[in-house]
Design an enzyme around this catalytic site. Structure first.
Site, mmCIF file in Angstrom:
data_model
loop_
_atom_site.group_PDB
_atom_site.id
_atom_site.type_symbol
_atom_site.label_atom_id
_atom_site.label_comp_id
_atom_site.label_asym_id
_atom_site.label_seq_id
_atom_site.Cartn_x
_atom_site.Cartn_y
_atom_site.Cartn_z
ATOM 1 N N GLU A 1 15.527 21.754 -36.830
ATOM 2 C CA GLU A 1 16.510 21.399 -38.248
ATOM 3 C C GLU A 1 17.936 21.564 -37.952
ATOM 4 O O GLU A 1 18.074 22.909 -37.376
ATOM 5 C CB GLU A 1 15.394 22.749 -39.089
ATOM 6 N N CYS B 1 22.441 24.394 -44.620
ATOM 7 C CA CYS B 1 22.862 23.150 -43.450
ATOM 8 C C CYS B 1 22.796 21.317 -44.175
ATOM 9 O O CYS B 1 22.857 20.821 -44.000
ATOM 10 C CB CYS B 1 21.332 23.222 -43.403
#
Length: 479
Positions: free
Chosen positions: A228, A262
């Site tokens: 990720e 993020c």
């Protein structure tokens, strides 16, 4: 009323280093071998213990995370870390038996009598490398998926969040034996040694540059990885959307955790003739959220001085290359960095090359939606994409003509909190998925099983070949 943070002191326990990693890994390997298929009830007990721990220790967790940031909004920790973690546990517990159930599959007529099924088997020992920006949520999410799937788990906490790391090490030791869940602390070299262990699955959340090193280390053991990685997530403002709606929702996504998310909007594509209106609407939204930055408990600080310097270097670089920086506040306070908009940007600026991870928001003007989509598609695939517009046709066009890890239409961030949606990147923003059912599947081996009993019709096709029955079979099934 906002929840107030209080002071938190580091405990004395030290990091796990050197041979301790191999010792921990071997202990978990042996424990898994002794119980390779934990029953649903045992997995539920693990999840129940975790849920109770988070509920009981929520204030201590808030304090530890705030200590790591020098100040983290207590409400943001509740909303963005504790609440989704608890929901995630509840969701996994509720669906666990259904996920564990073997899936029946069909068998072709040529292979009867027989049956087939897929069984979901724990992979073994799972490694999780946790980033600093959401140190609780991004530890709990993979942990829940791995435990629900019946695995043992080793968690490497970030060296940038020592208070949270020490606390989780202490708290998890209270409810889990070390051969079930272990927390590893230490600097970057420990993280690299961790990634070289022969895990049965390794999940890394963090920077794309570090992700490459993690994947390279995992490749030595042929360890499957889930990455990720983030990237530059764009937001598109349509020509006809009410500008206040779009600006407010983008502001929420960008200001949460001071932009250290993020999936935060990294830049905004705005119609050329609406840029001025967007700037004003965004300013109004941000200053409504945060009337002041000084002593404001709602506003989170930048994690450490190194990242403050990094963000200031982006501003200096952009200004030197002709960008117009619009600060929304006169000054910050300590590491509480003021929000700013960045206009007149170009590709040679650092702010348009690197993931920002902070309270800077570049604006890129466009004239037609085709230009906005081309701009996105000419760049690495982002972890998230946000579109603001109420035209169903244009929404569908954006979905079909762009690639990203996930999408929100007319919102930001909240797709990540949906337990029944997979979460994962695409290309430079990562690979693989977790959350909910996809998390269970990521940490399970879907093993195909073909079953025959006493009668064996396959003897009809055994050698020697050329028998009449074989010719009939070819006639019936090779067509």
């Amino acid at each position: 009323m906002p929840v107030e943070s209080v002071r938190f002191s580091l405990p004395d326990d030290g990091p796990v280093l050197g041979d301790d990693l191999e010792r921990l890994f071997d202990r978990q390997r042996r424990a898994f071998a002794a119980n390779p298929m934990p029953a649903a009830e045992q997995r539920r007990q693990w999840l129940d213990a975790l849920r109770q721990l988070l509920s009981e220790e929520r204030q201590t967790l808030i304090e530890a995370i705030s200590a790591d940031f020098s100040h983290r909004s207590a409400d943001e920790t509740l909303l963005a870390e504790l609440m989704p973690s608890l929901h995630n546990i509840h969701y996994a517990r509720r669906h666990l038996k259904k996920w564990m159930r073997a899936s029946r599959r069909s068998v072709g007529m040529a292979f009867q009598p027989a049956s087939a099924k897929v069984v979901y088997q724990p992979v073994g020992v799972v490694g999780v490398i946790v980033p600093w920006n959401y140190p609780l949520y991004l530890a709990i999410g993979p942990l829940v998926g791995a435990l629900a799937a019946g695995n043992r788990v080793m968690l490497k906490l970030s060296e940038s969040t020592p208070a949270t790391g020490h606390l989780l090490k202490t708290l998890f030791a209270r409810i889990f034996p070390e051969d079930l869940v272990a927390v590893v602390l230490g600097e970057a070299e420990v993280g690299m040694a961790f990634s070289r262990l022969a895990f049965d699955h390794l999940l890394f959340t963090g920077a794309t540059s570090v992700g490459r090193h993690v994947m390279r280390a995992a490749a030595e053991n042929l360890t499957p990885v889930t990455l990720e990685l983030g990237g530059k997530s764009p937001a598109i403002v349509a020509q006809d959307v009410p500008i206040g709606d779009a600006a407010e929702r983008i502001a929420f996504g960008k200001t949460l955790n001071a932009g250290q998310t993020c999936v935060a909007p990294d830049y905004v594509l705005v119609p050329q003739d609406r840029v001025t209106d967007f700037v004003e609407a965004y300013r109004q939204a941000v200053t409504r959220f945060y009337p002041t930055l000084t002593d404001n408990p709602d506003y989170t600080a930048i994690i450490n001085p190194r990242h403050v310097a990094r963000l200031n270097s982006y501003v200096a670089d952009a200004t030197s290359k002709g960008a117009r920086v619009i600060p929304l506040f006169e000054h910050g306070q300590g590491r509480r960095m003021p929000f700013s908009l960045v206009l007149d940007v170009s590709d040679d600026m650092l702010v348009m090359q690197d993931e920002i991870f902070g309270p800077l928001l570049p604006i890129v003007p466009y004239e037609r939606i085709e230009q906005a989509l081309d701009y996105i598609n000419q760049r690495p695939r982002p972890l998230a994409l946000y579109y603001f517009g109420y035209s169903k046709a244009e929404q569908q066009r954006v979905l079909e003509q762009t690639h990203s890890g996930g999408v929100c239409l007319n919102d930001t961030l909240l797709h990540v909190a949906q337990d029944d949606l997979p979460f994962g990147g695409s290309g430079a923003s990562g690979m693989g998925h977790y959350h909910g059912h996809e998390g269970f599947l990521t940490f399970s081996k879907a093993k195909g099983v073909f079953i025959k009993q006493r009668f064996n019709a396959a003897r009809l096709i055994y050698p020697p070949y050329g028998k009449a029955i074989q010719k009939l079979i070819y006639k019936l099934f090779v067509r």
